[in-house]
Design an enzyme around this catalytic site. Structure first.
Site, PDB file in Angstrom:
ATOM      1  N   ARG A 143      35.272  -4.995 -13.634  1.00  0.00           N
ATOM      2  CA  ARG A 143      36.548  -4.813 -12.951  1.00  0.00           C
ATOM      3  C   ARG A 143      37.568  -4.369 -13.999  1.00  0.00           C
ATOM      4  NH1 ARG A 143      34.397  -9.835 -11.281  1.00  0.00           N
ATOM      5  NH2 ARG A 143      33.891  -9.939  -9.053  1.00  0.00           N
ATOM      6  N   HIS A 158      38.574   1.494  -9.561  1.00  0.00           N
ATOM      7  CA  HIS A 158      37.666   0.504  -8.967  1.00  0.00           C
ATOM      8  C   HIS A 158      36.463   1.176  -8.316  1.00  0.00           C
ATOM      9  CE1 HIS A 158      36.758  -3.591  -7.945  1.00  0.00           C
ATOM     10  NE2 HIS A 158      36.576  -3.278  -6.667  1.00  0.00           N
ATOM     11  N   HIS A 216      29.246 -11.357  -8.655  1.00  0.00           N
ATOM     12  CA  HIS A 216      29.562 -11.813  -7.303  1.00  0.00           C
ATOM     13  C   HIS A 216      29.144 -13.271  -7.122  1.00  0.00           C
ATOM     14  CE1 HIS A 216      29.523  -7.488  -5.469  1.00  0.00           C
ATOM     15  NE2 HIS A 216      30.688  -7.799  -6.013  1.00  0.00           N
ATOM     16  N   LYS A 229      36.134 -13.429 -12.080  1.00  0.00           N
ATOM     17  CA  LYS A 229      36.936 -14.215 -11.151  1.00  0.00           C
ATOM     18  C   LYS A 229      36.538 -15.684 -11.212  1.00  0.00           C
ATOM     19  CE  LYS A 229      37.974 -10.600  -7.774  1.00  0.00           C
ATOM     20  NZ  LYS A 229      37.876 -10.198  -6.359  1.00  0.00           N
ATOM     21  N   TYR A 283      26.245  -2.988  -0.681  1.00  0.00           N
ATOM     22  CA  TYR A 283      25.795  -1.788  -1.357  1.00  0.00           C
ATOM     23  C   TYR A 283      24.491  -1.252  -0.776  1.00  0.00           C
ATOM     24  CZ  TYR A 283      29.534  -2.691  -4.592  1.00  0.00           C
ATOM     25  OH  TYR A 283      30.782  -2.894  -5.122  1.00  0.00           O
ATOM     26  N   ARG A 303      33.388   1.152 -10.460  1.00  0.00           N
ATOM     27  CA  ARG A 303      32.562  -0.068 -10.391  1.00  0.00           C
ATOM     28  C   ARG A 303      31.636   0.000  -9.166  1.00  0.00           C
ATOM     29  NH1 ARG A 303      32.145  -5.914 -11.052  1.00  0.00           N
ATOM     30  NH2 ARG A 303      32.434  -6.970  -9.070  1.00  0.00           N
TER      31      ARG A 303
END
Length: 302
Positions: A151, A242, A268, A174, A277, A245
C-alpha cells in the site's frame, strides 16, 4: 468531562490501542464529533445509552446531506465502534455495538493496469519530475507498489534503517500486522538509486522517502505525479497508485499464485478480501477471449 475530553480519549484509543491509520482516525473522530454535536452527549454513560434508533436517526441526517451508500456504511461502522467504546468506558457488561445493518453495497472490481502500463507509468513519472532525485523517488515508490504489492502508506512508512533492502522486506500493514514480502532486483535497484541521489541522508529513524523540503513525503505528491503521467499515456482515471497494488495481485494470480499465498503477500486479514482477485482475473480472461476468438469477431449474418 466534556465532548472534547471524550474525543481525545477516542483518538488515543484509535491511535494507540487499535493502531488505526491516520486516515481512519480522522474519519472516526469526525463521525464521533458529529454524533456528540447532534445528541449533546458529554459523558460516556450518555453515549453508551445510544441504541440503534439513535444511530439510525444520525445516519438519516447524514443521508439528507447527500451521503452515498459507501460513505454511509463507513459512517455507521465508525459510530458503532464509538458507542461500543463508550460502553466499555462506562463499565457496561454489554460492551458490544448496537445491532444495526448498513446499506447494501455493490463491490466493484479493482481495475488493474497491464505490466507495460505499470512500467510506463513508473518511467514517465521519473522522466517528468522537476529534479532527478524526485523522479528516482517516485519511481521507487511506484515499483514498491507494483513489484511488492505494498500500500502507498506502507511504502512511505519505510525508514532509512530499512536500507539496504535485501531479498525480503518486513512490512507493517493495517492494524499493526506484519508480513514479509519478497523484493525483486529491479525494485531494490530503484530504491538504491533514489537513496544515492536523495540530497538528505537516510537517517535510521527518519522517513526514507522525503518531500522536496526534506520532510516525509506526502502521498498526494505521488498521486499527482501519476495523474499527470496517466494523462500523457492515455490511461483511464482508474490508473492510480493503488491500482498498481491491484495489478500486482491480479498478475500474480494469473501466473498461478494460490489465494493463500496471495493473502499473505497482500496482508489481508481474511481470505474473502483476496478472493475478489479471482473475479478480476476471470473478467480479464473473458475480455481477452472476446477480443481474440474468431467467433466473437464475426459480423452478424456470417
Amino acid at each position: 468531562m466534556s465532548a472534547p475530553d471524550l474525543l481525545a480519549e477516542w483518538r488515543d484509543h484509535l491511535e494507540q490501542g487499535r493502531r488505526r491509520s491516520p486516515h481512519t482516525v480522522r474519519a472516526y473522530l469526525a463521525a464521533a464529533q458529529r454524533l456528540l454535536a447532534a445528541t449533546g452527549c458529554a459523558q460516556w454513560p450518555a453515549v453508551a445509552a445510544i441504541e440503534a434508533p439513535g444511530l439510525r436517526e444520525q445516519l438519516a441526517r447524514r443521508r439528507a446531506d447527500g451521503l452515498s451508500n459507501a460513505s454511509t456504511a463507513r459512517e455507521l461502522s465508525a459510530l458503532k465502534a464509538f458507542v461500543a467504546f463508550a460502553r466499555e468506558r462506562a463499565g457496561r457488561a454489554d460492551a458490544a455495538a448496537p445491532r444495526l445493518l448498513g446499506p447494501r453495497l455493490r463491490k466493484g472490481l479493482p481495475r488493474p493496469v497491464t505490466p507495460d502500463d505499470a512500467s510506463g507509468l513508473a518511467d514517465l513519472v521519473a522522466a517528468d519530475a522537476a529534479e532527478e532525485w524526485i523522479g528516482a523517488r517516485d519511481r521507487a515508490v511506484l515499483l514498491l507498489l507494483y513489484g511488492a504489492g505494498l500500500r502507498i502508506a506502507e511504502a512511505l512508512s519505510l525508514r532509512g534503517g530499512d536500507l539496504p533492502l535485501g531479498d525480503t522486506l518486513t512490512v507493517t500493514g493495517k492494524g499493526g500486522k506484519q508480513r514479509v514480502v519478497p523484493i525483486l532486483p529491479v525494485v531494490r535497484a530503484a530504491v538504491d538509486e533514489y537513496a544515492r541521489l536523495c540530497p538528505w541522508p537516510a537517517a535510521e529513524d527518519q522517513a526514507l522517502f522525503r518531500g522536496a523540503r526534506g520532510g516525509p513525503l506526502n502521498p498526494g505528491m505521488v498521486q499527482k505525479a501519476v495523474a499527470r503521467a496517466r494523462t500523457a499515456l492515455g490511461l483511464p482515471a482508474s490508473a492510480t497508485p493503488h491500482a498498481l497494488r491491484h495489478s500486482f495481485a491480479t498478475h500474480l494470480l494469473g501466473a498461478g499464485a494460490d489465494l493463500r499465498s496471495l493473502q499473505e503477500l497482500l496482508g489481508h486479514a481474511s481470505l474473502g478480501s483476496t478472493q475478489i482477485y479471482t473475479r478480476v482475473d476471470a473478467a480479464t480472461l473473458l475480455d481477452t477471449y472476446r477480443a481474440a476468438h474468431p467467433r466473437e469477431r464475426e459480423e452478424p449474418g456470417d
